[in-house]
Design an enzyme around this catalytic site. Structure first.
Site, short mmCIF file in Angstrom:
data_model
loop_
_atom_site.label_atom_id
_atom_site.label_comp_id
_atom_site.label_asym_id
_atom_site.label_seq_id
_atom_site.Cartn_x
_atom_site.Cartn_y
_atom_site.Cartn_z
CG HIS A 83 -2.23 -0.65 0.95
ND1 HIS A 83 -2.98 -1.30 1.90
CD2 HIS A 83 -2.94 -0.75 -0.21
CE1 HIS A 83 -4.08 -1.76 1.35
NE2 HIS A 83 -4.08 -1.45 0.09
CB CYS A 111 -5.06 -0.61 -25.38
SG CYS A 111 -5.20 -2.40 -25.59
CG ASN A 123 1.71 -4.30 -22.54
OD1 ASN A 123 2.40 -3.44 -23.05
ND2 ASN A 123 0.73 -4.03 -21.69
CG ASP A 124 -0.17 -10.34 -23.47
OD1 ASP A 124 0.76 -10.90 -22.86
OD2 ASP A 124 -1.24 -10.03 -22.94
NE ARG A 173 -4.25 -3.83 -18.38
CZ ARG A 173 -3.45 -2.86 -18.81
NH1 ARG A 173 -3.56 -1.64 -18.33
NH2 ARG A 173 -2.52 -3.11 -19.72
CD GLU A 223 -3.98 -9.24 -25.57
OE1 GLU A 223 -3.20 -8.62 -24.85
OE2 GLU A 223 -4.98 -9.83 -25.14
C1 PEP Z 1 -1.38 -5.87 -23.71
O1 PEP Z 1 -1.12 -7.08 -23.67
O2 PEP Z 1 -0.70 -5.04 -24.33
C2 PEP Z 1 -2.52 -5.36 -22.91
C3 PEP Z 1 -2.93 -4.12 -23.03
O3 PEP Z 1 -3.10 -6.23 -22.04
P1 PEP Z 1 -2.48 -6.56 -20.60
O4 PEP Z 1 -1.27 -5.70 -20.41
O5 PEP Z 1 -3.57 -6.26 -19.62
O6 PEP Z 1 -2.17 -8.01 -20.74
MG MG Z 2 -2.57 -8.47 -22.80
#
Ligand code: PEP
Ligand code: MG
Length: 843
Positions: free
Chosen positions: A468, A776, A728-729, A575, A705
């Site tokens: 926290h 995103c 990201n993925d 999310r 992704e």
């Molecule tokens: C991503 O994978 O880029 C994404 C936005 O989803 P998360 O980061 O929640 O897996």
């Molecule tokens: Mg993702």
């Protein structure tokens, strides 16, 4: 002489108990019997009887015969740690079984790779009920060959009443990581058998005979459970004095740590901070990044004096109990007032933390422990201090980082009540302006009161990135490092330091030139931030008039509100996991409909994209048990969970469709890899839509992704209204580098031209079908990536809330034509570094 024949519970080879590589069994602490090296995979009943105990981990079962003989069958050694994996019980508690009936099926191949041994034990745990046993040897066939012949003792099972005084121990918290499984249960039973008194182990309303392994195991006592020992008989006091400390110390189980002594006595060596990596540079102290940013200032060591309290209290325990109740009430009132004040300042995040503190004060376990000490003559303050420090120590040792992080909360709220009890309220330190705080630990209360105008950063020896305290530091925008090397505590007050919250480092003895350079850079950044903020409500339009939507990535309504104050043009990624995590049941349809509608209302007509639940594999849900997977990142994750267990997805889909009536809402599915998946999900949505009279007009989209979705973008584009690229993925799967890997994480750069090409393919496929593409993933929040994404034809950038003004400014900084040229050049590069150099040299 009455005998009882037991058939082999498995096909296999009999091995004498003495050869089992575990002293608890080989020394017959659990009881006498034999072991079998299994050649079959179903444990069967060796004789008729009743299932008197079935361990929740599915690895052990006890059968009680009509004659009262308890036969424990335990598959493999240390298999309790598998928590049920590999075992399928075929019976239920209380069930009557006949010889040869299936009791537990198990996967021998799986267990062979996980367990210490597959040796399966068959043991008579109430040895006093038999006068002798004869064991077979060699190969036996399950359900057919006799393997043990028992001679029953005369009058077995008649319990002798023992007169004597009844003594109850203090409450004890179980420290054993896997609870009281066979080994510690056997140790306790054996120790207990050394006393003439009747000894009971009690948890809540349930009691077990502490001299019986199976009875103890039947309680299924888990780590952290609170129990008491009760002895009644001639040596009851001696028994409790001997047994209680053993139980509190873990009965010799590996990994158990005894409950700590009260804070007023010797420090517990187990509290010593874990060894951490040291840098080669003596002027650089390492920790973990807790809140980003650079702080240049002077050391201020924040020390908390332990409040000293007398051990004994009033001779009338009722008075001490009342004192504790009063102090708890006052503590709750203080926290209530604090929350009201914070809510009035629109600081819901901080208010929620203190609401959680209020909850902690109502924890019945905590109060029970304190009250049981008061009943034994301790003073209210001493009893309370011992209760919360014991509990906090226990939490801080849990493997679950989030739970461990709650230890600081407990100490914080515990100290608040202790201050009330002793009349020594926690004093507010006078912190000089321009300080970098160094402390062993900061409590959430300390952190919430920090003034960012005075405190330029802090470093703590304890804590982690999910505590926290770290969350508060990020909310306050104060750079922070957790887990710093303990030598930071020796730095003199007033010495110059540079704290790098993003890298988790503290530089000591910096050169004046270095300080100047950082201060100049900070001033430049601050000026740019102010300018970006001033223009936050201007559209993100390139110099030649090409518009890009800049929207927010959010995890709840607070983020949505904050995003709107920073110029967000909607939400590109909600999310929705926040609704599902940290609870024991799934959120209901009405609950979800309300939250989605509230978030949509907070956006004043701007669009909201809700991503359906994206958990699984590495992010399990308590109420959705999933088998452990070899490769969770490639397993039942994202939309695959929804397809595997459609009830949860259907509820969410209905809630989104209903909320769609109230605002501009889109629905997006994560981790789509094949056309079949999106077609199945669409089918599910249409079924629900047809059933709902009040469904809104909700568009459907997918996250891109998985490289397969990018490569087949055109086909996917025919199925949905939009794409949002989860870089990201996409980077993780495109480069085959785990995004959380300590060594690979930093190399998994979405600016790698291979990933840029996947993005280009996605836009191309979408354009051909007249659909739009957003991004995103974290890449959209990187100002260097913005011109390339815009140049590749991305229409919407969904970014982290604080980044909104800077990303809008990055779009405005160039012409679209420039961005297109840059994007084409980037696609032709070989590495992420070359792409980044291209953007930098162009700045
Ligand atoms: C991503 O994978 O880029 C994404 C936005 O989803 P998360 O980061 O929640 O897996
Ligand atoms: Mg993702």
């Amino acid at each position: 002489m009455v005998t009882l024949e037991l058939r082999a519970p498995l096909d296999g080879i009999i091995l004498p108990l003495e050869q089992v590589p575990d002293p608890v069994f080989s020394q017959k602490m659990v009881g006498d019997g034999l072991s079998i090296d299994p050649l079959s995979q179903v444990l069967t009943a060796p004789c008729p009887g009743t299932i008197s105990q079935l361990h929740h981990a599915g690895h052990a079962v006890t059968l009680t015969t009509g004659e009262g003989i308890e036969i424990l069958m335990h598959i493999g050694l240390d298999t309790v740690t598998l928590k049920g994996e590999g075992f399928t019980p075929k019976v239920t508690l209380g069930q009557q079984v006949a010889t040869g009936d299936a009791l537990i099926a198990f996967e021998a191949d799986f267990l062979a790779t996980r367990a210490k041994s597959l040796l399966t034990l068959m043991i008579v745990t109430n040895g006093e009920a038999i006068a002798g046993m004869v064991q077979a040897s060699g190969r036996v066939r399950g359900g057919q060959d006799p393997c043990l012949t028992l001679t029953l003792a005369e009058g077995a099972g008649a319990a002798a009443e023992i007169a004597g005084k009844r003594v109850t121990s203090d409450a004890i918290l179980i420290p054993n990581p896997t609870g009281l499984h066979a080994r510690p249960a056997a140790v306790l039973a054996n120790l207990s058998k050394g006393f003439a008194s009747k000894i009971l182990l009690q948890r809540g309303d349930d009691q077990a005979n502490a001299k019986s392994v199976t009875s103890i195991m039947g309680l299924e006592i888990a780590l952290g459970d609170k129990v008491v020992l009760i002895a009644e008989g001639p040596d009851s006091q001696v028994a409790i004095d001997a047994l209680a400390p053993e139980l509190a110390a873990g009965l010799g189980d590996e990994g158990s740590r005894p409950a700590p002594a009260p804070a007023t006595t010797e420090p517990d060596p187990a509290k010593a901070p874990a060894p951490r990596p040291l840098s080669d540079d003596p002027n650089l102290l390492l920790g973990v990044a807790a809140s980003p940013g650079l702080g240049v200032g002077k050391v201020y060591q924040l020390r908390r004096e332990e409040i000293q309290v007398p051990e004994t209290g009033d001779t009338d325990p009722r008075k001490e109990r009342r004192k504790l109740e009063d102090a708890l009430d006052r503590g709750k009132n203080e926290l209530e007032a604090l929350q009201t004040e914070l809510k009035a300042q629109s600081d819901a995040k901080k208010a929620a933390i203190f609401a959680a503190h209020q909850e902690l004060l109502g924890d019945p376990d905590l109060i029970d422990i304190a009250e049981s000490a008061i009943a034994k003559g301790k003073g209210a303050a001493f009893a309370w201090q011992r209760a919360y420090t014991t509990h906090a120590e226990r939490l801080s040792r849990l493997k679950n980082e989030i739970m461990a992080g709650r230890a600081a909360d407990l100490r914080d709220v515990g100290r608040r009540v202790l201050g009330i009890l002793t009349g020594q309220p926690v004093e507010e330190p006078k912190i000089p302006a321009g300080s970098i705080l160094i402390a062993e630990e900061l409590t959430p209360s300390d952190t919430a009161q920090l003034n960012p105008a005075e405190v330029l950063g802090f470093a703590t020896v304890s804590g982690g990135a999910t505590s926290h305290v770290a969350i508060l530091a990020r909310a306050l925008d104060i750079p922070a490092v957790a887990g710093i090397e303990p030598r930071a505590l020796d730095l003199p007050n007033g010495s110059d330091v540079i704290l790098d919250g993003g890298r988790g480092q503290l530089r000591i003895h910096p050169e004046p030139a270095e300080i100047d350079r950082i201060l100049e850079a900070k001033a430049r950044l601050a000026a740019k931030k102010a300018a970006d903020l001033a223009a936050a409500f201007e559209p993100a339009t390139t110099r030649d008039g090409h518009n890009v939507e800049v929207v927010a990535n959010i995890g709840g309504i607070e983020d949505a509100r904050k995003g709107m104050t920073l110029g967000a043009e909607g939400v590109g990624l909600l999310r929705s996991e926040f609704l599902y995590l940290d609870r024991s049941t799934a959120p209901t349809e009405d609950e979800q409909t309300q939250i989605y509608s509230d978030i949509s209302a907070a956006l004043n007509g701007h669009p909201l994209i809700i991503r359906t639940l994206d958990v699984g594999g590495d992010k399990p849900l308590a109420y959705l048990p999933m088998p452990r997977e070899e490769n969770p990142m490639l397993g039942i994750r994202g939309v695959r969970i929804g397809l595997d267990r459609p009830e949860i997805l259907r509820t969410q889909v209905r809630a989104i469709l209903r909320a769609g009536k109230t605002g501009k809402i889109r629905m997006m599915f994560p981790m789509i890899a094949t056309l079949d998946e999106i077609r199945s999900v669409k089918g599910l949505v249409e079924e629900e839509r047809a059933k709902l009279p009040d469904a809104g007009d909700v568009e459907l989209g997918i996250m891109v992704e998985v490289p397969a979705a990018a490569v087949l973008a055109r086909q996917f584009a025919r199925e949905v209204s939009f794409f949002s690229i989860g870089t990201n993925d996409l980077t993780q799967y495109g480069l085959a580098m785990d995004r959380g890997h300590p060594k690979l994480g930093a190399k998994a750069d979405a600016m790698n031209p291979a990933i840029l090409r996947l993005i280009a393919l996605t836009v191309e496929g979408a354009d051909a079908e007249g659909k739009w593409v957003g991004v995103c993933g974290g890449m959209a929040s990187d100002p260097q990536a913005v011109p390339i994404l815009v140049g590749l034809g991305v229409k919407e950038l969904s970014v982290s809330v604080p980044a909104i003004p800077a990303i809008k400014a990055a779009v405005r900084a160039r012409a679209f034509a420039e961005c297109q040229t840059l994007a084409q050049q980037a696609l032709a590069q070989g590495t992420a570094a070359e792409v980044r150099a291209l953007v930098q040299s162009d700045d």
